[in-house]
Structures are given as structure tokens and as C-alpha cells.
Design an enzyme around this catalytic site. Structure first.
Site, PDB file in Angstrom:
ATOM      1  N   LYS A 194     111.003 -84.237  57.186  1.00  0.00           N
ATOM      2  CA  LYS A 194     112.046 -83.878  56.221  1.00  0.00           C
ATOM      3  C   LYS A 194     113.049 -83.023  56.977  1.00  0.00           C
ATOM      4  O   LYS A 194     112.831 -81.850  57.218  1.00  0.00           O
ATOM      5  CB  LYS A 194     111.438 -83.113  55.051  1.00  0.00           C
ATOM      6  CG  LYS A 194     112.219 -83.267  53.721  1.00  0.00           C
ATOM      7  CD  LYS A 194     113.606 -82.647  53.724  1.00  0.00           C
ATOM      8  CE  LYS A 194     113.551 -81.137  53.649  1.00  0.00           C
ATOM      9  NZ  LYS A 194     114.943 -80.546  53.592  1.00  0.00           N
TER      10      LYS A 194
ATOM     11  N   GLU B 283     106.623 -71.237  61.482  1.00  0.00           N
ATOM     12  CA  GLU B 283     107.437 -70.446  62.408  1.00  0.00           C
ATOM     13  C   GLU B 283     108.612 -69.965  61.586  1.00  0.00           C
ATOM     14  O   GLU B 283     109.464 -70.757  61.177  1.00  0.00           O
ATOM     15  CB  GLU B 283     107.871 -71.280  63.612  1.00  0.00           C
ATOM     16  CG  GLU B 283     108.389 -70.430  64.767  1.00  0.00           C
ATOM     17  CD  GLU B 283     109.893 -70.231  64.717  1.00  0.00           C
ATOM     18  OE1 GLU B 283     110.324 -69.137  64.297  1.00  0.00           O
ATOM     19  OE2 GLU B 283     110.622 -71.153  65.080  1.00  0.00           O
TER      20      GLU B 283
ATOM     21  N   CYS C  58     116.417 -67.618  65.581  1.00  0.00           N
ATOM     22  CA  CYS C  58     115.343 -66.794  65.041  1.00  0.00           C
ATOM     23  C   CYS C  58     114.761 -65.843  66.079  1.00  0.00           C
ATOM     24  O   CYS C  58     114.321 -64.740  65.751  1.00  0.00           O
ATOM     25  CB  CYS C  58     114.240 -67.671  64.466  1.00  0.00           C
ATOM     26  SG  CYS C  58     113.492 -68.798  65.667  1.00  0.00           S
TER      27      CYS C  58
ATOM     28  N   GLU D 228     116.287 -60.088  57.791  1.00  0.00           N
ATOM     29  CA  GLU D 228     116.971 -61.016  58.691  1.00  0.00           C
ATOM     30  C   GLU D 228     118.317 -61.434  58.106  1.00  0.00           C
ATOM     31  O   GLU D 228     118.384 -61.915  56.972  1.00  0.00           O
ATOM     32  CB  GLU D 228     116.107 -62.248  58.938  1.00  0.00           C
ATOM     33  CG  GLU D 228     116.696 -63.207  59.946  1.00  0.00           C
ATOM     34  CD  GLU D 228     115.795 -64.407  60.204  1.00  0.00           C
ATOM     35  OE1 GLU D 228     115.617 -64.784  61.375  1.00  0.00           O
ATOM     36  OE2 GLU D 228     115.271 -64.966  59.226  1.00  0.00           O
TER      37      GLU D 228
END
Length: 491
Positions: A181, A256, A289, A386
Site C-alpha cells: 500500500k 519504523e 525521520c 516531531e
């Protein structure tokens, strides 16, 4: 009405799903816009329940034959798959630059070669997954790595091609079949992977690609009990939801997730080198990231470091990612631009000092100035959460114990950077609670090494044997050395 193909800067790509070796249309679509200039790239097929079901059914049907092949036989297919990626290198570069805003130069010199290596390296490494013998006094143990089954792979928009192949390589090499996906905001390079798989002769159903949103397509995919594994890279809230959904079916997950990594500059650091590396944290418009986004700088070198890093930041070339001279491109989506700006506005309202940046860039609506905020509290939102944009924070410290506490003082633990005299920096790095940390360097990666985070930054590790531990069922076949006789004791 959706076209059969999209023409993106001269590259022809299918907007349809790739299921069971063929393209499949959908009655529902979504619009895809380029972050470069907000132009409409076209309509892309939205994955409905029927498409998810068809993809998983095809993968389940293909699994017995694919998993029965030897690793060497699968390697032949996968090497051809990588070759087909290489043949379309220019197409991958142009597509991802246009639909994800990734720098064309980074695609050419980094991402596409890495995507090919992601396939070939794991195909080669799978050859080593022979029976591992453990010899004991009583028996011979043969530890096997058997393929798990049908795997769902869900990838993010900040590096779609690299992260898709990073997961596909070990999943397919291990003998699993896969449903991918791709990200709704950047699906085109994943679609092109379907063409590569077809041209390479991968059997129908081994690789399936279903496009769509997380709330529709993704939700249907991860809730299917036929899955054997789910591998996801993305946000913490989405991972929590996937974990809850998969937990109902006891499906193992690998996550992750986000990062809020420290970039430590000790008093004995090479300040100019640290500052030059610090400017790299703005690459991909800060949508990385593993970037070090929390600068922790010793008070004795604070002013020197700020001056040196400002010098490098002012030289950054911000603009069209298709220009190979560009070093910082656009943010992926208007919603993400709004999110970044809101973080900055709240931080400044809360007393943060704006060292540079802090607003959009005149190049375009989705471009944002590299930003640094100082005088931020450890418990502030901008330090703890973040941002995922070109926004960094700077705090000072006075001792090793203080900087270690600050580095470990968030709920994240993905990566980190530590600059200083090598022995000193290594000592500090070993005490930072994170999945990995670079000493006097940044971005050094090897496919044989583990990658992943702790705390809210993830569950599990990817890379080398760790990828295969996840994508395989580990089984112990036990053969006794002496004839075995069952006996029962009765009292």
C-alpha cells in the site's frame, strides 16, 4: 473519467492497481498533485474492499509455489526485477521528484542505486539462510527460516521508492508474497515497480500494489486475518491503530516510526565540520525521520557553532527539486506546510528565539525556509514532538551528564549524531538511548546492519538478518542422536 495512463513530465505510468500480474481499475479515484507547483498530475485508483481482497487472495494463491522455490531460484527473478528498475532509472527519478518533491540529484545518485541494491543484496543474503545446526548431547537441531506467508507493506511519502524496496527485498527473498500500500500523496514510483515486476516475469500474485488512503485502503488491508506480517513505516498514531487492529488477529508487526533525534556538539568538537553536517538536516525539506533535529550544543561553543551553521544554511540552494543544483526542495503537501508553520508559531509564542527562518519561502507555496529555534524548554512541544519539516531546535548544556539526560529526555529513540573528540563522543553516544547513533558523521548505512528505533520510534529492526527474522517463521527441527522411546512413570 480516469485515464489508462498518466503522463508525468514525459514519463508514462499507470494510475491503476497492480493485482495478480495485471492492472485493475477502480470506480473511485483520488487527485494527485505535485508539491513542486501544486499542479494536478492526474487521478489515481482508490483501493476499495474488493481490490484489497483480490490482492490478498492473489498473494495467498501465489504463495505455495513462490515459497517452494529455493533461494537461488527466487534470486534469478529478483535480480531481473532489480535490472528492470535500473532500466527505468530515469523514469523513477522524474516520477518521484514530481510527485514527492525528492531532489532529482538525490534520486539519481542515491535512491535508485539503493533501490536496486535493496533487491539484489537481500536476494543474495537469502542464500545464507540454510539450516543452522545446533549440536547437543541429546539431539541434532536444524534451525530453519521458513517464509511466513502473505505480507502487507505500507510505506510513507518522504522516500517512497527506497522504503518500498527496503522492505520488498527481504520479504520476497525469504519466500513471502506481498501486498504493497503506497503513500496516497506519492504513489507513482510504487506503481512503476509493478511494471518492473511484470517485465521481470515475477509470477502473478507474488507482488501486488493497491493504492489509496490509509483510512480506506490501509484500514481494510491491515484488518485482514489472512496476513502473516505487517511492515509499516510512518507515524506513531497510525502505528498504534495498526497494532490494535493486527492484535485482534495476532499478526506480528514491524514499525519504523518518527524521530526526535539529538544532534550533540561537545566542547571538543570540530565546530566547522559539525556545522556543515548540521546543515544536512534540512535535506528533503527536513522530511527525514532519522535526521538530528534537536541540537544540543555545549555552552562554551554555542556562539561559534551558531555562526558556523548559519554560514552553511545561508548558502543552501532552495528551489525546484528537478534542478540538480537544488539542495532543499518542497514540503510534500499544503496540510504539512500548515502543520510546520503552526509548530513554529506556537514555539515563538511560547518564548522561543528565532535564529533564522520561521516562514514560507518565496519560491513557492510549499517551500519553507530552513528554521532554527533557540531558548526552547526541554518540556516544550517543539522539543518533544516531531515536526517533520525544515525546523530544528537548539539547546545548550554544561556537562556530560546534562547532555545525556537531555538527549534521552523525549519519548522518541530513533537516531542520533554526536560530534566531539572521538573517544569522548563515543562514550556519550553509547549512553544515548536510541536505535543507532553516528559519531562525527551522518548517514552512513549498510544493509547488513540493524536499523530501527526504541520507545515511540518503532518496534523491531530491519536490515541483514534482522529483516529475515521478521519476515520468516523460525523453526527448530529436532532429531535425537539415540533411539527415542516414550516412557511413562506411574505413582
Amino acid at each position: 473519467m480516469m485515464n489508462d495512463t498518466l503522463n508525468v513530465a514525459g514519463i508514462i505510468v499507470s494510475p491503476h492497481h497492480y493485482i495478480d500480474g495485471q492492472r485493475v481499475v477502480s470506480d473511485e479515484t483520488f487527485d494527485l498533485f505535485s508539491p513542486i507547483d501544486q499542479r494536478l498530475l492526474g487521478q489515481v485508483a482508490e483501493g476499495l474492499a474488493e481490490h484489497v481482497d483480490a490482492a490478498i487472495t492473489a498473494a495467498a494463491r501465489a504463495y505455495p509455489a513462490w515459497s517452494a522455490l529455493s533461494a537461488a531460484e527466487r534470486k534469478v527473478y529478483l535480480d531481473r526485477f532489480a535490472d528492470e528498475i535500473g532500466k527505468r532509472a530515469d523514469a523513477f527519478c522524474i516520477l518521484e521528484s514530481n510527485d514527492a518533491g525528492v531532489l532529482l540529484s538525490r534520486m539519481k545518485h542515491g535512491v535508485v542505486p539503493r533501490a536496486m541494491l535493496n533487491i539484489t543484496w537481500f536476494a543474495e543474503h537469502a542464500l545464507t539462510l540454510q539450516d543452522h545446526a545446533i549440536d547437543t548431547e541429546q539431539a541434532h537441531h536444524m534451525v530453519r527460516h521458513d517464509p511466513a506467508g502473505v505480507v502487507a507493506i505500507i510505506t510513507p511519502w518522504n522516500s517512497p521508492l527506497m522504503l518500498a524496496t527496503w522492505k520488498l527485498g527481504p520479504a520476497l527473498a525469504a519466500g513471502n508474497t506481498v501486498v504493497v500500500k503506497p503513500p496516497e500523496w506519492a504513489p507513482l514510483t510504487s506503481s512503476l515497480l509493478g511494471d518492473c515486476a511484470h517485465a521481470a516475469g515475477l509470477p502473478p500474485g507474488v507482488l501486488n500494489i493497491v493504492q489509496g488512503s490509509g483510512t480506506k485502503t490501509g484500514a481494510r488491508l491491515v484488518s485482514d486475518p489472512r496476513l502473516a506480517r505487517i511492515s509499516f513505516t510512518g507515524s506513531v498514531p497510525t502505528a498504534k491503530w495498526i497494532a490494535q487492529t493486527a492484535g485482534a488477529n495476532l499478526i506480528p508487526c514491524s514499525f519504523e516510526l518518527g524521530g526526535k533525534s539529538p544532534f550533540i556538539v561537545l566542547a571538543d568538537a570540530d565546530i566547522d565540520n559539525a556545522a556543515a553536517t548540521g546543515a544536512l538536516m534540512y535535506r528533503n525539506a527536513g522530511q527525514v525521520c532519522l535526521a538530528g533535529t534537536r541540537f544540543l550544543v555545549h555552552a562554551l561553543v554555542r556562539d561559534r557553532f551558531i555562526a558556523a551553521m548559519r554560514n552553511y544554511v545561508e548558502k543552501l540552494n532552495i528551489g525546484d527539486p528537478r534542478d540538480e543544483a537544488t539542495e532543499v526542495g518542497p514540503i510534500i503537501h499544503p496540510r504539512q506546510v500548515e502543520r510546520v508553520q503552526s509548530f513554529v508559531d506556537r514555539a515563538i509564542a511560547g518564548g522561543a528565539e528565532l535564529l533564522w527562518g520561521g516562514a514560507g519561502h518565496p519560491f513557492g507555496a510549499q517551500y519553507y525556509q530552513p528554521t532554527m529555534l533557540a531558548n526552547v524548554r526541554q518540556d516544550s512541544e517543539i522539543v518533544q514532538n516531531e515536526v517533520f519539516g525544515p525546523v530544528l531546535t537548539l539547546q545548550t548544556f554544561h556537562s556530560d551528564d546534562e547532555v545525556i539526560a537531555m538527549a534521552n529526555g523525549t519519548d522518541y529513540g530513533l537516531g542520533g549524531v554526536c560530534y566531539g573528540e572521538t573517544e569522548h563522543a563515543t562514550h556519550i553516544a553509547q549512553q544515548v538511548r536510541t536505535g543507532f547513533i553516528w559519531v562525527n558523521s551522518f548517514g552512513i548505512r549498510d544493509l547488513a546492519a540493524p536499523f530501527g528505533g526504541i520507545k515511540r520510534s518503532g518496534v523491531g529492526r530491519e536490515g541483514g538478518e534482522w529483516s529475515f527474522e521478521f519476515f520468516c517463521d523460525v523453526k527448530d527441527v529436532i532429531v535425537p542422536k539415540k533411539p527415542f522411546r516414550a516412557s511413562f512413570s506411574h505413582r
